[in-house]
Design a protein around this motif. Structure first.
Motif, mmCIF file in Angstrom:
data_model
loop_
_atom_site.group_PDB
_atom_site.id
_atom_site.type_symbol
_atom_site.label_atom_id
_atom_site.label_comp_id
_atom_site.label_asym_id
_atom_site.label_seq_id
_atom_site.Cartn_x
_atom_site.Cartn_y
_atom_site.Cartn_z
ATOM 1 N N PRO A 48 0.972 -1.182 -0.117
ATOM 2 C CA PRO A 48 0.005 0.015 -0.043
ATOM 3 C C PRO A 48 0.759 1.332 0.042
ATOM 4 C CG PRO A 48 0.097 -0.856 2.262
ATOM 5 C CD PRO A 48 0.719 -2.003 1.320
ATOM 6 N N LEU A 49 0.335 2.195 -0.479
ATOM 7 C CA LEU A 49 1.011 3.577 -0.622
ATOM 8 C C LEU A 49 1.137 4.312 0.569
ATOM 9 C CD1 LEU A 49 -0.576 5.184 -3.859
ATOM 10 C CD2 LEU A 49 1.651 4.002 -3.758
ATOM 11 N N ARG A 50 2.148 4.752 0.940
ATOM 12 C CA ARG A 50 2.361 5.649 2.217
ATOM 13 C C ARG A 50 1.652 6.816 2.186
ATOM 14 N NH1 ARG A 50 8.163 7.851 3.548
ATOM 15 N NH2 ARG A 50 7.490 9.364 1.890
ATOM 16 N N TYR A 51 1.059 7.143 3.552
ATOM 17 C CA TYR A 51 0.222 8.379 3.831
ATOM 18 C C TYR A 51 1.025 9.596 3.516
ATOM 19 C CZ TYR A 51 -2.675 11.921 6.183
ATOM 20 O OH TYR A 51 -3.326 12.650 6.388
ATOM 21 N N ILE A 52 0.600 10.494 2.993
ATOM 22 C CA ILE A 52 1.046 11.643 2.632
ATOM 23 C C ILE A 52 0.136 12.706 3.018
ATOM 24 C CG2 ILE A 52 2.105 13.534 0.878
ATOM 25 C CD1 ILE A 52 2.874 10.837 -0.560
ATOM 26 N N ALA A 53 0.474 13.624 4.147
ATOM 27 C CA ALA A 53 -0.443 14.816 4.534
ATOM 28 C C ALA A 53 -0.760 15.891 3.342
ATOM 29 C CB ALA A 53 0.116 15.471 5.515
ATOM 30 N N LYS A 54 -2.016 16.299 3.372
ATOM 31 C CA LYS A 54 -2.410 17.282 2.342
ATOM 32 C C LYS A 54 -1.556 18.558 2.487
ATOM 33 C CE LYS A 54 -7.010 15.481 1.901
ATOM 34 N NZ LYS A 54 -8.323 15.696 2.161
ATOM 35 N N LEU A 55 -1.307 19.126 3.642
ATOM 36 C CA LEU A 55 -0.476 20.219 3.884
ATOM 37 C C LEU A 55 1.095 19.995 4.006
ATOM 38 C CD1 LEU A 55 -2.943 21.772 6.626
ATOM 39 C CD2 LEU A 55 -2.956 22.287 4.035
ATOM 40 N N ARG A 56 1.444 19.142 3.449
ATOM 41 C CA ARG A 56 2.821 18.772 3.474
ATOM 42 C C ARG A 56 3.717 19.998 2.772
ATOM 43 N NH1 ARG A 56 6.301 13.502 1.232
ATOM 44 N NH2 ARG A 56 8.477 14.248 2.018
ATOM 45 N N ASP A 57 3.445 20.435 1.614
ATOM 46 C CA ASP A 57 4.088 21.484 0.740
ATOM 47 C C ASP A 57 3.960 22.670 1.554
ATOM 48 O OD1 ASP A 57 4.640 19.194 -1.020
ATOM 49 O OD2 ASP A 57 2.894 19.726 -2.147
ATOM 50 N N LEU A 58 3.017 22.926 2.052
ATOM 51 C CA LEU A 58 2.763 24.308 2.716
ATOM 52 C C LEU A 58 3.765 24.416 3.893
ATOM 53 C CD1 LEU A 58 1.279 26.954 3.051
ATOM 54 C CD2 LEU A 58 -0.437 25.795 4.218
ATOM 55 N N VAL A 59 3.719 23.134 4.868
ATOM 56 C CA VAL A 59 4.574 23.363 5.917
ATOM 57 C C VAL A 59 6.141 23.464 5.520
ATOM 58 C CG1 VAL A 59 5.093 22.127 8.179
ATOM 59 C CG2 VAL A 59 2.660 21.924 7.348
ATOM 60 N N LYS A 60 6.326 22.729 4.496
ATOM 61 C CA LYS A 60 7.859 22.721 4.141
ATOM 62 C C LYS A 60 8.101 24.304 3.770
ATOM 63 C CE LYS A 60 10.969 19.823 1.625
ATOM 64 N NZ LYS A 60 11.085 18.707 0.273
ATOM 65 N N HIS A 61 7.184 24.768 2.830
ATOM 66 C CA HIS A 61 7.198 26.019 2.424
ATOM 67 C C HIS A 61 7.644 26.979 3.616
ATOM 68 C CE1 HIS A 61 7.413 29.617 -0.080
ATOM 69 N NE2 HIS A 61 6.299 30.269 0.421
ATOM 70 N N GLU A 62 6.686 26.921 4.576
ATOM 71 C CA GLU A 62 6.971 27.769 5.856
ATOM 72 C C GLU A 62 8.309 27.735 6.358
ATOM 73 O OE1 GLU A 62 3.565 27.456 7.930
ATOM 74 O OE2 GLU A 62 2.040 28.665 6.511
ATOM 75 N N ALA A 63 8.645 26.408 6.747
ATOM 76 C CA ALA A 63 9.709 26.046 7.440
ATOM 77 C C ALA A 63 10.944 26.744 6.895
ATOM 78 C CB ALA A 63 9.932 24.457 7.583
ATOM 79 N N GLU A 64 11.097 26.604 5.390
ATOM 80 C CA GLU A 64 12.169 27.101 4.766
ATOM 81 C C GLU A 64 12.179 28.460 4.765
ATOM 82 O OE1 GLU A 64 11.890 25.546 1.002
ATOM 83 O OE2 GLU A 64 12.681 23.415 1.507
ATOM 84 N N LYS A 65 10.897 29.125 4.770
ATOM 85 C CA LYS A 65 10.699 30.658 4.451
ATOM 86 C C LYS A 65 11.170 31.584 5.975
ATOM 87 C CE LYS A 65 7.022 34.178 3.597
ATOM 88 N NZ LYS A 65 6.031 34.508 3.622
#
Length: 230
Positions: free
Chosen positions: A1-18
């Protein structure tokens, strides 16, 4: 089965880098180097006095603390500080001794008051006030005692003897005398010769009744107030 990926993953990653600043937690911070012209000079860190005011219109500025020529100082009243200090010492309240606690052989001691071992009940707001549960319990005990006393008085009233009125007393006395007359008439009608057992028993029974009636009549005539128990 595919691993669970959160919907807001990209947004959180962008805010952390910002919001991340370089060299924040590791390594030396990248700051601008000081200019070679701003080198440390001698006495540069000492506080400097304010610049002096220049003379205005050829007049010298006098300092503000200098009094004018017309100033006359007030003569101070002489005080006897020895007597004043003596009176202050005499009228002063004595100093309360401080409580210490010694906990070693060498005599090491510490103040007992700030340690928490010294009770300060008199400084409480409710010092000397009776607790609510005590007053409530006293009221309940008092109420129960009053109810018990009332029940006892009610029982005593129920069991109390009833006093006969004068009319009832006279009626009872008349009835007793009438009964005595009837029994006495029956006793006088007995035969003179009592040769059988039944005659003897009848005679003894009538004599006992007459004696009891005479006793009751004498008791009622002797006492004016008569009480009857229920």
């Amino acid at each position: 089965p595919l691993r669970y990926i959160a919907k807001l993953r990209d947004l959180v990653k962008h805010e952390a880098e910002k919001n991340k600043s370089q060299w924040k937690t590791m390594g030396p911070a990248k700051v601008a180097l000081p200019s070679p012209k701003d080198f440390l000079q001698k006495r540069s860190k000492e506080p400097k006095l304010a610049p002096r005011k220049k003379e205005q219109d050829g007049k010298k500025l006098l300092p503000l603390s200098v009094p004018p020529r017309t100033y006359h100082p007030v003569s101070h009243i002489k005080k006897n500080f020895i007597n004043k200090n003596a009176v202050a010492v005499i009228t002063r309240e004595p100093k309360t001794p401080r409580h210490f606690c010694v906990d070693t052989r060498q005599g090491d001691k510490y103040l007992l008051e700030p340690s928490g071992l010294f009770p300060k009940y008199i400084r409480k707001k409710n010092y000397g006030v009776i607790p609510k549960y005590v007053t409530r319990r006293n009221e309940e005990i008092k109420r129960e005692e009053e109810e018990y006393q009332a029940s006892i008085l009610e029982e005593l009233k129920k069991k109390a003897m009833k006093a006969l009125s004068e009319e009832e007393r006279t009626n009872i006395l008349k009835a007793l005398k009438k009964n005595w007359e009837e029994i006495n008439r029956a006793y006088q009608s007995l035969p003179i010769l009592t040769d059988t057992i039944s005659k003897k028993m009848q005679k003894e029974e009538l004599e006992l009744k007459l004696k009891q009636l005479e006793h009751d009549i004498a008791a009622i005539e002797k006492h004016k107030s008569v009480y009857i128990a229920d």
